[in-house]
Design a protein around this motif. Structure first.
Motif, PDB file in Angstrom:
ATOM      1  N   LEU A  17       0.835  -1.128  -0.124  1.00  2.83           N
ATOM      2  CA  LEU A  17       0.071  -0.007  -0.048  1.00  2.83           C
ATOM      3  C   LEU A  17       0.804   1.355   0.168  1.00  2.83           C
ATOM      4  CD1 LEU A  17      -2.867  -0.860   2.492  1.00  2.83           C
ATOM      5  CD2 LEU A  17      -3.005  -0.692  -0.277  1.00  2.83           C
ATOM      6  N   ASN A  20       1.143   1.794  -3.800  1.00  3.64           N
ATOM      7  CA  ASN A  20      -0.102   1.802  -4.434  1.00  3.64           C
ATOM      8  C   ASN A  20      -1.170   1.773  -3.686  1.00  3.64           C
ATOM      9  OD1 ASN A  20      -2.025   1.678  -6.380  1.00  3.64           O
ATOM     10  ND2 ASN A  20      -1.115  -0.363  -7.393  1.00  3.64           N
ATOM     11  N   GLY A  21      -1.706   2.801  -2.984  1.00  3.66           N
ATOM     12  CA  GLY A  21      -2.955   2.748  -2.197  1.00  3.66           C
ATOM     13  C   GLY A  21      -4.170   2.497  -3.067  1.00  3.66           C
ATOM     14  N   ARG A  22      -4.224   2.712  -4.336  1.00  3.92           N
ATOM     15  CA  ARG A  22      -5.370   2.392  -4.977  1.00  3.92           C
ATOM     16  C   ARG A  22      -5.357   1.012  -5.498  1.00  3.92           C
ATOM     17  NH1 ARG A  22      -7.640   7.252  -8.042  1.00  3.92           N
ATOM     18  NH2 ARG A  22      -8.792   5.639  -8.905  1.00  3.92           N
ATOM     19  N   SER A  24      -6.547  -2.797  -5.986  1.00  9.94           N
ATOM     20  CA  SER A  24      -7.826  -3.483  -5.713  1.00  9.94           C
ATOM     21  C   SER A  24      -7.822  -4.417  -4.616  1.00  9.94           C
ATOM     22  CB  SER A  24      -8.493  -4.027  -7.030  1.00  9.94           C
ATOM     23  OG  SER A  24      -7.786  -5.165  -7.501  1.00  9.94           O
ATOM     24  N   TRP A  25      -8.803  -4.614  -3.800  1.00 10.35           N
ATOM     25  CA  TRP A  25      -8.608  -5.744  -3.021  1.00 10.35           C
ATOM     26  C   TRP A  25      -8.382  -7.185  -3.726  1.00 10.35           C
ATOM     27  CZ3 TRP A  25      -8.039  -3.303   1.193  1.00 10.35           C
ATOM     28  CH2 TRP A  25      -8.832  -2.372   1.688  1.00 10.35           C
ATOM     29  N   TYR A  55      -4.407   8.071   2.727  1.00 10.36           N
ATOM     30  CA  TYR A  55      -3.906   7.840   1.352  1.00 10.36           C
ATOM     31  C   TYR A  55      -3.486   9.163   0.446  1.00 10.36           C
ATOM     32  CZ  TYR A  55      -5.725   3.410   2.800  1.00 10.36           C
ATOM     33  OH  TYR A  55      -6.063   2.073   3.408  1.00 10.36           O
ATOM     34  N   SER A  56      -2.981   9.026  -0.376  1.00  9.61           N
ATOM     35  CA  SER A  56      -2.646  10.093  -1.165  1.00  9.61           C
ATOM     36  C   SER A  56      -2.309   9.647  -2.611  1.00  9.61           C
ATOM     37  CB  SER A  56      -1.487  11.097  -0.687  1.00  9.61           C
ATOM     38  OG  SER A  56      -0.317  10.322  -0.487  1.00  9.61           O
ATOM     39  N   ALA A  57      -2.316  10.909  -3.522  1.00  6.39           N
ATOM     40  CA  ALA A  57      -1.740  10.722  -4.875  1.00  6.39           C
ATOM     41  C   ALA A  57      -0.360  11.208  -4.965  1.00  6.39           C
ATOM     42  CB  ALA A  57      -2.761  11.306  -5.741  1.00  6.39           C
TER      43      ALA A  57
END
Length: 146
Positions: A17, A20-22, A24-25, A55-57
């Motif tokens: 994470l 890559n906080g985005r 998918s599960w 979370y951030s971009a």
């Protein structure tokens, strides 16, 4: 649990994470060999324990006109109020990181600026602060990690 992040699976989840906080599960679950619902539960617990705080971009600095990255070491006037200086730093969106440090400087600031002119304006702003005794600026030529 030996680690603040939890067991080795939690530590692996945190490591994934971080970059890559985005994700998918399902993809995260595949990478740690668990069911998506189990991964979601683990992430929720990590958030509740304060291991994951948000979370951030990641933004490409050049895509938003920030073509120069620099490290600015700042030494304050002895006895000056550091809290007030730190509060002023928050005003500047060029700053992507600022830390109170040990060594010859009091603070290390990483700034992303719009070209040499933007960096010049930023450094002039830092130097104009009444709390600042000295600065040393280093241009970052390329990133090796991060």
């Amino acid at each position: 649990m030996d680690s603040p992040a939890g067991d080795p699976v939690d530590a692996r989840i945190v490591g994934i994470l971080r970059f890559n906080g985005r994700i998918s599960w399902k993809e995260l679950a595949d990478r740690v060999h668990l069911a998506p619902s189990s991964v979601a539960d683990r992430v929720r617990r990590l958030e509740e324990r304060g291991v994951i705080t948000g979370y951030s971009a990641r933004i490409d600095p050049a895509a938003v006109g920030r073509t120069v990255r620099a490290v600015v070491d700042v030494s304050l006037v002895p006895g000056d109020e550091a809290d007030a200086f730190e509060a002023r730093l928050v005003e500047r969106d060029e700053i992507i990181m600022a830390s109170y440090v040990t060594g010859s400087a009091d603070y290390t600031i990483v700034a992303e600026c719009a070209g040499a002119e933007g960096l010049d304006a930023f450094v002039r702003w830092v130097r104009a602060d009444e709390a600042v005794a000295r600065t040393e600026t280093k241009l970052m030529l390329r990133s090796v990690i991060g």
